[in-house]
Design an enzyme around this catalytic site. Structure first.
Site, PDB file in Angstrom:
ATOM      1  NE  ARG A  39      -9.922   5.836  -5.671  1.00  0.00           N
ATOM      2  CZ  ARG A  39      -9.528   4.881  -5.121  1.00  0.00           C
ATOM      3  NH1 ARG A  39     -10.150   3.806  -4.227  1.00  0.00           N
ATOM      4  NH2 ARG A  39      -8.045   4.511  -5.312  1.00  0.00           N
ATOM      5  CB  CYS A  80      -0.797   0.286   1.288  1.00  0.00           C
ATOM      6  SG  CYS A  80      -2.125  -1.242   1.348  1.00  0.00           S
ATOM      7  CD  GLU A 132      -1.756   3.755   3.653  1.00  0.00           C
ATOM      8  OE1 GLU A 132      -3.112   4.026   4.126  1.00  0.00           O
ATOM      9  OE2 GLU A 132      -1.479   3.008   2.692  1.00  0.00           O
TER      10      GLU A 132
END
Length: 137
Positions: A84, A56, A58
């Protein structure tokens, strides 16, 4: 759960959104993350999607921050491509973030309900990996 909220760092949200708009293209890169290091620097990254479970945004950001000598992060946010908006970290990211940065703040929510909370609020009763390692001394 303490649910203590902190100032929302809109500059971080804008940085992640700019990276998402600029560099997230196709299915391989759909999320961007931005974090503020304790020294004030902003570090950004994008996810690396792969059918085997690529990291991901992060998690990529943790490595990017370390590569820039930013080992202490204060606040993090993830933003999805195609406008989004803010996306909360997944369970795996929550666990990794709490292990690396137990005092980290995370921006969550949508629209005018954005808020900044402690990573431990997102993962109550956390398993802290370091707390369960045997001392080798």
């Amino acid at each position: 759960m303490t649910t203590q909220t902190h100032h929302v760092d809109h500059e971080l949200i804008q940085a992640a959104a700019q990276v998402a708009r600029t560099y997230c293209r196709g299915d391989n890169h759909t999320m961007a993350a931005a974090a503020r290091a304790q020294d004030g620097r902003i570090v950004t990254a994008v996810n690396a999607y792969h059918f085997t479970g690529g990291p991901c945004a992060e998690l990529v950001l943790i490595g990017a921050a370390a590569a820039q000598g930013a080992y202490e992060l204060d606040t993090i946010v993830a933003v999805g491509d195609r406008d989004r908006g803010v996306v909360p970290p997944c369970g795996r990211c929550r666990q990794v973030l709490v292990d690396y940065f137990p005092d980290l703040k995370v921006i969550v929510g949508t629209g005018n309900r954005l808020r900044t909370v402690s990573i431990t609020d997102l993962l109550p009763e956390s398993y802290i990996w370091a707390d369960h390692q045997l001392d080798t001394e």
